[in-house]
Design an enzyme around this catalytic site. Structure first.
Site, PDB file in Angstrom:
ATOM      1  N   HIS A  14      17.573   3.604  20.352  1.00 14.03           N
ATOM      2  CA  HIS A  14      18.756   2.793  20.006  1.00 14.03           C
ATOM      3  C   HIS A  14      19.009   1.812  21.150  1.00 14.03           C
ATOM      4  O   HIS A  14      19.532   2.187  22.193  1.00 14.03           O
ATOM      5  CB  HIS A  14      19.964   3.719  19.821  1.00 14.03           C
ATOM      6  CG  HIS A  14      21.211   3.022  19.386  1.00 14.03           C
ATOM      7  ND1 HIS A  14      22.012   3.494  18.369  1.00 14.03           N
ATOM      8  CD2 HIS A  14      21.823   1.897  19.825  1.00 14.03           C
ATOM      9  CE1 HIS A  14      23.052   2.699  18.208  1.00 14.03           C
ATOM     10  NE2 HIS A  14      22.965   1.705  19.092  1.00 14.03           N
ATOM     11  N   HIS A  16      20.105  -2.491  22.182  1.00 14.82           N
ATOM     12  CA  HIS A  16      20.534  -3.839  21.781  1.00 14.82           C
ATOM     13  C   HIS A  16      19.854  -4.856  22.683  1.00 14.82           C
ATOM     14  O   HIS A  16      20.075  -4.850  23.899  1.00 14.82           O
ATOM     15  CB  HIS A  16      22.058  -3.980  21.927  1.00 14.82           C
ATOM     16  CG  HIS A  16      22.807  -3.064  21.027  1.00 14.82           C
ATOM     17  ND1 HIS A  16      23.242  -3.430  19.770  1.00 14.82           N
ATOM     18  CD2 HIS A  16      23.187  -1.771  21.191  1.00 14.82           C
ATOM     19  CE1 HIS A  16      23.858  -2.405  19.199  1.00 14.82           C
ATOM     20  NE2 HIS A  16      23.838  -1.386  20.036  1.00 14.82           N
ATOM     21  N   LYS A  98      20.580   0.235   9.628  1.00 17.31           N
ATOM     22  CA  LYS A  98      21.718   0.676  10.437  1.00 17.31           C
ATOM     23  C   LYS A  98      23.012   0.382   9.689  1.00 17.31           C
ATOM     24  O   LYS A  98      23.272  -0.761   9.293  1.00 17.31           O
ATOM     25  CB  LYS A  98      21.707  -0.081  11.773  1.00 17.31           C
ATOM     26  CG  LYS A  98      22.919   0.146  12.649  1.00 17.31           C
ATOM     27  CD  LYS A  98      22.906   1.535  13.303  1.00 17.31           C
ATOM     28  CE  LYS A  98      24.164   1.784  14.114  1.00 17.31           C
ATOM     29  NZ  LYS A  98      24.198   1.097  15.390  1.00 17.31           N
ATOM     30  N   HIS A 135      26.489   4.298  12.613  1.00 12.13           N
ATOM     31  CA  HIS A 135      27.574   4.247  13.601  1.00 12.13           C
ATOM     32  C   HIS A 135      28.726   5.023  12.957  1.00 12.13           C
ATOM     33  O   HIS A 135      29.403   4.510  12.073  1.00 12.13           O
ATOM     34  CB  HIS A 135      27.976   2.796  13.899  1.00 12.13           C
ATOM     35  CG  HIS A 135      29.049   2.696  14.943  1.00 12.13           C
ATOM     36  ND1 HIS A 135      28.852   2.122  16.169  1.00 12.13           N
ATOM     37  CD2 HIS A 135      30.332   3.149  14.940  1.00 12.13           C
ATOM     38  CE1 HIS A 135      29.958   2.206  16.888  1.00 12.13           C
ATOM     39  NE2 HIS A 135      30.883   2.821  16.151  1.00 12.13           N
ATOM     40  N   HIS A 173      24.571   7.678  18.798  1.00  7.13           N
ATOM     41  CA  HIS A 173      25.438   7.802  19.980  1.00  7.13           C
ATOM     42  C   HIS A 173      26.619   8.753  19.767  1.00  7.13           C
ATOM     43  O   HIS A 173      27.778   8.353  19.835  1.00  7.13           O
ATOM     44  CB  HIS A 173      25.942   6.445  20.475  1.00  7.13           C
ATOM     45  CG  HIS A 173      26.354   5.466  19.403  1.00  7.13           C
ATOM     46  ND1 HIS A 173      27.240   5.767  18.401  1.00  7.13           N
ATOM     47  CD2 HIS A 173      25.975   4.186  19.187  1.00  7.13           C
ATOM     48  CE1 HIS A 173      27.390   4.711  17.625  1.00  7.13           C
ATOM     49  NE2 HIS A 173      26.637   3.735  18.071  1.00  7.13           N
ATOM     50  N   ASP A 245      21.679   3.118  23.641  1.00 14.21           N
ATOM     51  CA  ASP A 245      22.747   2.201  23.224  1.00 14.21           C
ATOM     52  C   ASP A 245      23.035   1.191  24.326  1.00 14.21           C
ATOM     53  O   ASP A 245      24.180   0.747  24.489  1.00 14.21           O
ATOM     54  CB  ASP A 245      24.016   2.942  22.808  1.00 14.21           C
ATOM     55  CG  ASP A 245      24.949   2.045  21.984  1.00 14.21           C
ATOM     56  OD1 ASP A 245      24.474   1.017  21.456  1.00 14.21           O
ATOM     57  OD2 ASP A 245      26.149   2.363  21.880  1.00 14.21           O
ATOM     58  N   HIS A 249      26.528  -7.305  27.759  1.00 17.67           N
ATOM     59  CA  HIS A 249      27.528  -8.365  27.547  1.00 17.67           C
ATOM     60  C   HIS A 249      27.727  -9.044  28.896  1.00 17.67           C
ATOM     61  O   HIS A 249      27.818  -8.347  29.923  1.00 17.67           O
ATOM     62  CB  HIS A 249      28.878  -7.786  27.113  1.00 17.67           C
ATOM     63  CG  HIS A 249      28.882  -7.152  25.760  1.00 17.67           C
ATOM     64  ND1 HIS A 249      29.031  -7.876  24.604  1.00 17.67           N
ATOM     65  CD2 HIS A 249      28.776  -5.861  25.387  1.00 17.67           C
ATOM     66  CE1 HIS A 249      29.007  -7.045  23.563  1.00 17.67           C
ATOM     67  NE2 HIS A 249      28.854  -5.819  24.005  1.00 17.67           N
TER      68      HIS A 249
END
Ligand code: DOR
Ligand code: ZN
Length: 344
Positions: A14, A16, A98, A135, A173, A245, A249
């Site tokens: 998992h 991003h 997902k 999620h 998660h 996860d 940012h």
């Protein structure tokens, strides 16, 4: 005392990666020590068809040097065309879908509001053995943010497994003892656990000042939930495996009046996990958690390559951030010293 450990190369089930400029910053970090990784589809616009998944994979591949194998996903919503999904899965252009409940987290505005609207898609996924990644948070505004995971299980997850008993599901998660219990007790369901939910709890985030870089979703929980996660992750139980996860940012968006959710942990995640397994006297189960269990659940070949970890006499230094142009990504650091280092 063990001070050297060789394990199969880990998988990150998992992660991003985002898109464009950020890819060059974050993909090489995962490429350093992971073999397979499952790439989340919550871009703007989200990845919802085969063409988009192929193009996104090609953009990611430009930044892979060592042999990372990204496994792509669709963002599950009413827009998914069942034929396209089956084709994409059979062509190995996607690996899973997902499910984001609408409004649950970063870029989930296009997520699912009413689960029943996607039952036809879930039924086809069950028939074609396509995994569903969830999620698991109830976004009803009356539900306290710390109760969202449990509420999702009670209100929706029981229903999903009743309707689709053969659907392969991964609850992503997980953060609570309720989720641990649910996954242990039901068949065809596994769970990912992140390094930060194992290493930190809500006190780390909120006591003595608010630490925006620990803000993620599902939000960090109280210590007894953290302990339940540590216990199951280090137990070797086959249904639980690593999904970092890792969610980058820019620092300006984290240290903000309304900071966004996500912990960027890729850089040191394996070292942190090794420290936790060592503290629990469970180093023998580290390989199960970071590599074997996910390969088993997803019917992937076990990784043949290995990495070696060495225990140092002094805590290792964590790089504080990654930078490129005017983007700064702050790297996750737990509140305990980490003595394990990956041998180069
Ligand atoms: O903290 C999170 N950040 N949780 C998620 O579910 C999404 C992720 C992101 O994409 O930033
Ligand atoms: Zn995520």
């Amino acid at each position: 005392m063990i001070n050297k450990l060789t394990i199969r190369t880990p998988n990150d089930m998992h992660v991003h990666f985002r898109d464009n400029d950020l890819l060059s910053l974050v993909v090489p970090q995962t490429d350093r020590y992971f073999n397979y990784c499952i790439v989340m589809p919550n871009l703007i616009p989200p990845i919802t068809n085969q063409e988009m998944a192929i193009r996104y994979l090609n953009r990611i591949k430009k930044h892979i040097k060592k042999g990372l194998k990204p496994l792509m996903t669709f963002y599950l919503n009413e827009k998914i065309k069942i034929d396209d999904m089956i084709k994409a899965y059979k062509n190995k252009n996607i690996f899973a879908l997902k499910l984001y409940p609408k409004g649950a987290t970063t870029n989930s505005e296009m997520g699912v509001k009413n689960l029943e609207n996607i039952f036809k898609i879930l039924s086809s996924m069950e028939e074609n053995n396509i995994p569903l990644l969830i999620h698991g948070e109830d976004t009803d505004k009356n539900i306290d943010i710390f109760d969202r995971e449990k509420s999702f299980i009670d209100k929706y997850l029981f229903k999903i497994i009743r309707e689709f008993p053969n659907l392969r599901i991964v609850l992503e998660h997980i953060t609570t003892s309720d989720a641990v219990h649910f996954v242990k007790e039901n068949k065809n369901i596994a769970a990912t656990i992140t390094p930060h939910h194992l290493a930190s709890n809500r006190n780390d985030m909120l006591v003595g000042g608010i630490r925006p870089h620990l803000y993620c979703l599902p939000i960090l929980k109280r210590r007894n939930h953290q302990e339940a996660l540590i216990k199951i992750a280090t137990s070797g139980n086959k249904k639980f495996f690593l999904g970092t996860d890792s969610a980058p940012h820019d620092i300006k968006l984290k240290e903000n009046d309304c900071g966004c959710a996500g912990v960027f942990n890729t850089v040191n995640s394996i070292e942190i996990l090794t420290q936790i397994f060592d503290q629990q006297n469970s180093l023998k189960n580290l390989e199960n958690f970071v590599s074997n269990n996910s390969a088993n659940f997803y019917n992937l070949q076990q990784n043949e390559s290995t990495i070696t970890l060495i225990k140092m006499d002094m805590p290792i230094n964590f790089p504080k951030s990654l930078k490129k142009n005017n983007v700064i990504l702050k790297i996750y650091k737990p509140n305990f010293p980490v003595f394990w280092k990956i041998k180069k």
